[in-house]
Design a protein around this motif. Structure first.
Motif, mmCIF file in Angstrom:
data_model
loop_
_atom_site.group_PDB
_atom_site.id
_atom_site.type_symbol
_atom_site.label_atom_id
_atom_site.label_comp_id
_atom_site.label_asym_id
_atom_site.label_seq_id
_atom_site.Cartn_x
_atom_site.Cartn_y
_atom_site.Cartn_z
ATOM 1 N N VAL A 270 0.712 -1.213 -0.267
ATOM 2 C CA VAL A 270 -0.128 0.233 0.120
ATOM 3 C C VAL A 270 1.052 1.174 0.108
ATOM 4 N N LEU A 271 1.900 1.199 0.778
ATOM 5 C CA LEU A 271 3.059 2.227 0.630
ATOM 6 C C LEU A 271 3.839 2.601 -0.615
ATOM 7 N N LEU A 272 3.809 1.633 -1.304
ATOM 8 C CA LEU A 272 4.683 1.839 -2.586
ATOM 9 C C LEU A 272 3.246 2.186 -3.254
ATOM 10 N N VAL A 273 2.320 2.148 -3.670
ATOM 11 C CA VAL A 273 0.773 2.320 -4.563
ATOM 12 C C VAL A 273 0.688 3.615 -4.209
ATOM 13 N N ALA A 274 0.930 4.461 -2.951
ATOM 14 C CA ALA A 274 0.684 5.758 -2.427
ATOM 15 C C ALA A 274 2.066 6.896 -2.950
ATOM 16 N N CYS A 275 3.212 5.867 -3.246
ATOM 17 C CA CYS A 275 4.244 6.710 -3.559
ATOM 18 C C CYS A 275 4.341 6.933 -5.115
ATOM 19 N N ASN A 276 3.306 5.238 -5.687
ATOM 20 C CA ASN A 276 3.624 5.933 -6.925
ATOM 21 C C ASN A 276 2.499 6.950 -7.053
ATOM 22 N N ILE A 277 1.009 6.794 -6.941
ATOM 23 C CA ILE A 277 0.567 7.919 -7.291
ATOM 24 C C ILE A 277 0.572 8.916 -7.049
ATOM 25 N N LEU A 278 1.968 9.837 -5.694
ATOM 26 C CA LEU A 278 2.310 10.807 -5.570
ATOM 27 C C LEU A 278 3.358 11.269 -7.216
ATOM 28 N N CYS A 279 4.102 9.854 -7.602
ATOM 29 C CA CYS A 279 5.313 9.977 -9.003
ATOM 30 C C CYS A 279 4.192 10.483 -9.989
ATOM 31 N N LEU A 280 3.060 10.396 -10.276
ATOM 32 C CA LEU A 280 2.253 9.905 -10.773
ATOM 33 C C LEU A 280 1.804 11.552 -11.612
ATOM 34 N N GLU B 74 5.829 12.953 -15.364
ATOM 35 C CA GLU B 74 5.309 12.093 -16.496
ATOM 36 C C GLU B 74 5.676 10.416 -16.134
ATOM 37 N N THR B 75 7.634 10.494 -16.839
ATOM 38 C CA THR B 75 8.109 9.241 -17.043
ATOM 39 C C THR B 75 7.777 8.279 -15.923
ATOM 40 N N ALA B 76 6.643 8.374 -14.205
ATOM 41 C CA ALA B 76 6.345 7.509 -13.915
ATOM 42 C C ALA B 76 5.158 6.450 -14.656
ATOM 43 N N MET B 77 4.493 7.174 -15.765
ATOM 44 C CA MET B 77 3.256 5.640 -16.254
ATOM 45 C C MET B 77 4.058 4.756 -17.128
ATOM 46 N N PRO B 78 3.565 3.627 -17.005
ATOM 47 C CA PRO B 78 3.730 2.562 -17.421
ATOM 48 C C PRO B 78 4.162 2.373 -18.664
ATOM 49 N N LYS B 79 3.531 3.903 -19.730
ATOM 50 C CA LYS B 79 4.188 3.441 -20.738
ATOM 51 C C LYS B 79 4.675 4.602 -21.361
ATOM 52 N N GLY B 80 5.890 4.860 -20.492
ATOM 53 C CA GLY B 80 6.782 6.399 -20.170
ATOM 54 C C GLY B 80 7.777 6.562 -20.625
ATOM 55 N N THR B 81 8.469 6.824 -20.527
ATOM 56 C CA THR B 81 10.190 6.932 -20.733
ATOM 57 C C THR B 81 10.630 5.240 -20.631
#
Length: 490
Positions: free
Chosen positions: A309-319, A323-330
């Motif tokens: 859950v903590l990693l998902v919360a951090c990923n939300i902030l990164c998104l 924009e490179t946090a997108m699965p289809k990013g850089t």
């Protein structure tokens, strides 16, 4: 000189292709053998006749085994890629790991995507229709007639699916370029259809994984021996033994004409024997198994769930900020060029553990849902139709696991092959909503799990327990043994 260099380059390319093909074949052979033993463990033994149906069952068994092996390969794909990246980074010039390279990893991803499509759209529908076919009326019965009927059904199913996709795309986007691409079957239709299946698989994981994360505590509690706190196991075993003897005497005293009562008593006797077996197992367990293993496993599950859950919360902030946090990013630096985690090998090992934990939780959550409860296989008593349904379900979940892991930010490994070409992975709002829903649903399931005892006491204090407002109270009443060892009933 240039000709010799060209010939040597061709030879090296040929040898590398042969080596990679051999490695892929050996890996898949191991998965196929393991899958075969798993399916034969659950397959109903009464299906083994020596006639036409036996041949059909055997063919369906081989196709289901192939599908389960592909599912296992899809599950192991991302962890194998992560650990390979760390090994290549740690030992770049080691002679014994020269076979482990980026070409092999890309080939495995492409094969996983190809075989997933093949199993999902061809092999499993063929196995199901072949199993249910009898041959067209007027034709001579036999294997050929059943194969003909199966092929006709597959063609009709393909036309139906392609027609539905064509109409849906024409309604959504009807410009000239899109209409022209509708006629491109291989480059547009199949990737788009697999993208839709992947999205459905990710949505199914979104539903199953939070439920499974909370259900894992119950499952592990059933598998492990709980600490005996303020309990007298000898007294409970003595009481349950007396109850077993009383039921056995009642069962022996009834006449065979009262079938209904006999069935009820046999079922009650089986429940009592099961409870007695559990109590005897708790008594035989050592002190360290009761007082150390169970709390350690529960704490470990809680830590893994909290980290997810903590990693998902951090990923939300990164998104929201990158924009490179997108699965289809850089695209990343490539395999073997940089570590995927700031903690190096330890971080990669943690990612692998979390990926396996999410997969196990999703499977547990899938079978915990009421709609899929009848899919649970039983040892030596599972029909081939149910085995095919289980294989398809596991294939959908396992194929969507790498996409879900990358979408939730569990790992930063770039999706390779067709897994990274899904159009919806580039949609910011879909990815952000997916992360938010996963974090919210997981939190709610965990809160509901750990506050169930408090809610039961509140319902009892307010007198609302008679209304059966709490599902957990009903479950506990039907399965929880009372203080004196007897089985409670509604």
């Amino acid at each position: 000189m240039e000709g010799q260099d060209e010939v040597s380059a061709r030879e090296q390319h040929f040898h590398s292709q042969v080596r990679e093909s051999t490695i892929c074949f050996l890996l898949f052979a191991i998965l196929y053998v393991v899958s075969y033993f798993i399916i034969t463990r659950y397959k109903r033994k009464s299906d083994e006749q020596e006639d036409e149906d036996a041949i059909v069952n055997r063919i369906s068994l081989f196709l289901s085994t192939f599908t389960l092996a592909v599912s296992a390969g899809a599950v192991l794909l991302l962890p194998f890629s992560i650990i390979s990246n760390e090994i290549l980074l740690s030992f770049p010039q080691n002679y014994y790991i020269q076979w482990l390279n980026g070409s092999l990893i890309h080939g495995l991803w492409n094969l996983a995507s190809l075989f997933s499509n093949l199993c999902l759209f061809v092999l499993m529908p063929f196995a199901f229709f072949f199993l249910e076919s009898e041959g067209f009326a007027g034709l001579k019965k036999g294997i050929r007639a059943r194969i003909l009927e199966t092929l006709v059904m597959l063609i009709l199913l393909a036309l139906l699916i392609l027609g539905m996709v064509w109409v849906a795309l024409a309604l959504i986007d009807n410009d000239a370029a899109s209409m022209e691409s509708l006629y491109d079957l291989w480059e547009f239709y199949l990737p788009y259809l697999y993208s839709c299946i992947s999205l459905m698989g990710c949505l199914l994981l979104l539903l199953c994984t939070p439920v499974g994360l909370s259900r894992m505590f119950t499952v592990m509690g059933q598998l492990l021996v709980k600490p005996a706190i303020l309990e007298d196991l000898d007294e409970q075993i003595y009481i349950i033994t007396l109850e077993e003897e009383a039921l056995q005497r009642r069962l022996n005293g009834l006449s065979s004409s009262v079938e209904h009562n006999i069935t009820e008593l046999e079922q009650e006797l089986d429940n009592v024997k099961t409870l007695k077996t559990k109590l005897e197992r708790r008594k035989k367990a050592s002190a360290w198994e009761r007082n150390l293993v169970y709390p350690a496993v529960m704490v470990l599950l809680l830590i893994e769930t909290s980290i997810s859950v903590l990693l998902v919360a951090c990923n939300i902030l990164c998104l929201l900020v990158d924009e490179t946090a997108m699965p289809k990013g850089t695209r990343g630096p490539g395999i073997g060029n940089a570590s995927l985690s700031a903690f190096g090998f330890v971080g990669a090992a943690l990612e692998i553990i979390l990926i396996f934990y999410l997969m196990v939780s999703s499977v547990v959550g899938f079978y915990s849902l009421r709609f899929f409860g009848n899919f649970i296989p039983k040892k030596d008593d599972t029909t081939m139709t149910k085995i095919i349904g289980n294989c398809v379900s596991i294939l959908v979940l396992s194929s969507a696991l790498p996409v879900m892991s990358r979408t939730l930010g569990i790992t930063r490994f770039d999706l390779l092959g067709d897994f990274g070409r899904f159009n919806w992975l580039g949609n910011f709002y879909i990815v952000l909503s997916y992360n938010l829903l996963f974090a919210i649903m997981t939190t709610l399931c965990l809160v509901r799990k750990f506050t169930s005892a408090v809610r039961e006491e509140l319902f009892k204090a307010l007198g609302l327990h008679k209304l059966h407002l709490s599902d957990t109270s009903r479950d506990s009443e039907t399965t929880k043994p009372s203080a004196n060892g007897h089985q409670k009933a509604l």
